[in-house]
Design a protein around this motif. Structure first.
Motif, PDB file in Angstrom:
ATOM      1  N   LEU A  22       0.374  -1.416  -0.028  1.00 31.83           N
ATOM      2  CA  LEU A  22       0.078   0.254  -0.377  1.00 31.83           C
ATOM      3  C   LEU A  22       1.039   1.054   0.415  1.00 31.83           C
ATOM      4  O   LEU A  22       0.957   2.180  -0.693  1.00 31.83           O
ATOM      5  N   TYR A  23       2.258   1.427   0.594  1.00 31.97           N
ATOM      6  CA  TYR A  23       2.887   2.377   0.957  1.00 31.97           C
ATOM      7  C   TYR A  23       4.282   1.994   1.061  1.00 31.97           C
ATOM      8  O   TYR A  23       4.495   1.183   2.181  1.00 31.97           O
ATOM      9  N   VAL A  24       5.268   2.792   0.983  1.00 34.71           N
ATOM     10  CA  VAL A  24       6.303   2.753   1.454  1.00 34.71           C
ATOM     11  C   VAL A  24       7.262   3.690   1.949  1.00 34.71           C
ATOM     12  O   VAL A  24       7.160   5.111   2.134  1.00 34.71           O
ATOM     13  N   ASP A  25       7.617   3.134   3.656  1.00 34.01           N
ATOM     14  CA  ASP A  25       8.031   4.455   4.448  1.00 34.01           C
ATOM     15  C   ASP A  25      10.055   4.705   4.497  1.00 34.01           C
ATOM     16  O   ASP A  25      10.070   3.503   4.904  1.00 34.01           O
ATOM     17  N   ASN A  26      10.568   5.420   3.597  1.00 33.20           N
ATOM     18  CA  ASN A  26      11.419   5.400   3.331  1.00 33.20           C
ATOM     19  C   ASN A  26      11.997   6.184   4.590  1.00 33.20           C
ATOM     20  O   ASN A  26      13.431   7.021   4.452  1.00 33.20           O
ATOM     21  N   GLY A  27      11.507   7.367   5.716  1.00 36.77           N
ATOM     22  CA  GLY A  27      11.983   8.125   6.168  1.00 36.77           C
ATOM     23  C   GLY A  27      11.028   9.469   5.685  1.00 36.77           C
ATOM     24  O   GLY A  27      10.223   9.645   5.997  1.00 36.77           O
ATOM     25  N   ARG A  28      12.157  10.008   5.309  1.00 34.23           N
ATOM     26  CA  ARG A  28      11.756  11.616   5.213  1.00 34.23           C
ATOM     27  C   ARG A  28      11.226  11.355   2.978  1.00 34.23           C
ATOM     28  O   ARG A  28      10.922  12.374   2.304  1.00 34.23           O
ATOM     29  N   VAL A  29      11.574  10.343   2.435  1.00 30.63           N
ATOM     30  CA  VAL A  29      10.683   9.746   1.836  1.00 30.63           C
ATOM     31  C   VAL A  29       9.480   8.775   1.246  1.00 30.63           C
ATOM     32  O   VAL A  29      10.239   7.382   1.942  1.00 30.63           O
TER      33      VAL A  29
END
Length: 325
Positions: A143-150
């Protein structure tokens, strides 16, 4: 107050733009304290679908925002506007958190923000994204990807999941849940959940898990097993797993763990109870077990999470909703 800039240009998808504005534009009833200051930033009068927009600021204001949201845009067969790509890149270089909704990932990729990172977009366009930007690891199944600041999201409803995820990061799970209730959507779907299921979910009254899930949520303090859930649902463990995968995109045990962690987050925010007490209340057994799973799932230890999201001494566990979970 945190500033959220919505980067708009001709061809933006109005659904993703509208839901982002709805979530970040005003605090839901019952939420006090600072909320987001939202600004529409674009190159001038733009069109999103059939709607015309007059942005508040130019794209040159993106670097001054704390968070920049890039909604999806319609024509992925051509490169995104160079001025939008440059402005998003400049915002990231200035320290902004940058998130794309749906095909907004093409803008982030063109800006080089996704190089060497895992990312996603609407499942219908993941092959195009992967072919055009080979340095990006495109995951079509989340559904979504969290790479921190991106951060990147899949399409439509997944864009709302990512926006609620940002609210959860900034304000805690209780506020995110209130926001979700205002939107009449589930309070949390994990980013790793599948974008779509292979069979439709039946109407609630006919759903095989319709009675089971509320039953489980009322018993998170108990050491439930897959066999316990299968027995309550009056089906085999294998059949239960199949229904869970179809309805939630995950296994019964992983779903149960997610609910325990969510409940622990809420209790850390609104109660002053010890980690041991919260571990027992969420079925984790011991503080050591809770800390291990919490740290792995949330990314910080329970005590650090509490310091971040709890501004005052809350009620005891017995006072929450007038009863123990």
């Amino acid at each position: 107050m945190s500033t959220v800039a919505l980067a708009v240009t001709d061809g933006m998808l109005h659904f993703e733009l509208s839901l982002a504005y709805e979530i970040f534009g005003s605090a839901p009833d019952g939420v006090t304290g600072p909320w987001y200051d939202v600004a529409l930033c674009g190159p001038g009068a733009v069109r999103a679908g059939r709607f015309g927009l007059e942005p508040d600021h130019g794209l040159d204001q993106l670097p001054y925002a704390d968070t920049v949201i890039v909604p999806g845009w319609a024509d992925v067969d051509v490169d995104p506007p160079a001025e939008l790509v440059a402005a998003v890149r400049a915002a990231h270089e200035a320290g902004a958190r940058v998130a794309s909704l749906c095909t907004g990932a093409f803008v982030l990729a063109a800006a080089g923000l996704l190089d060497g990172l895992r990312a996603t977009t609407h499942w219908a366009h993941t092959d195009i994204l992967a072919a055009r930007y080979p340095r990006v690891t495109v995951d079509p199944d989340v559904l979504y990807v969290d790479n921190g600041r991106v951060l990147t999201s899949a399409g439509k409803a997944a864009a709302m999941d990512l926006c609620l995820h940002l609210v959860r990061l900034d304000h805690g799970s209780s506020v995110a849940n209130i926001t979700a209730r205002r939107m009449v959507v589930p309070p949390h779907r994990d980013g790793g959940q599948a974008q779509f299921v292979t069979t439709p979910v039946p109407a609630p009254a006919n759903h095989p898990l319709a009675e089971l899930l509320p039953w489980v949520l009322q018993r998170l303090d108990q050491p439930l097993t897959v066999e316990d859930l299968a027995r309550q649902a009056r089906m085999s463990s294998r059949n239960l797993g199949r229904h869970f995968r179809a309805a939630t995109g995950t296994t019964p045990l992983q779903w149960l763990l997610t609910q325990r962690i969510r409940r622990a987050q809420e209790l850390l925010e609104i109660t002053g109870d010890s980690v041991d007490t919260i571990a027992a209340a969420t079925g984790m057994g011991t503080a050591t077990t809770l800390r291990r799973h919490f740290n792995r799932t949330v990314g910080v230890p329970p005590d650090a999470y509490r310091r971040t999201f709890r501004s005052r001494t809350g009620p005891s566990l017995d006072d929450v909703d007038g009863r123990r979970p």
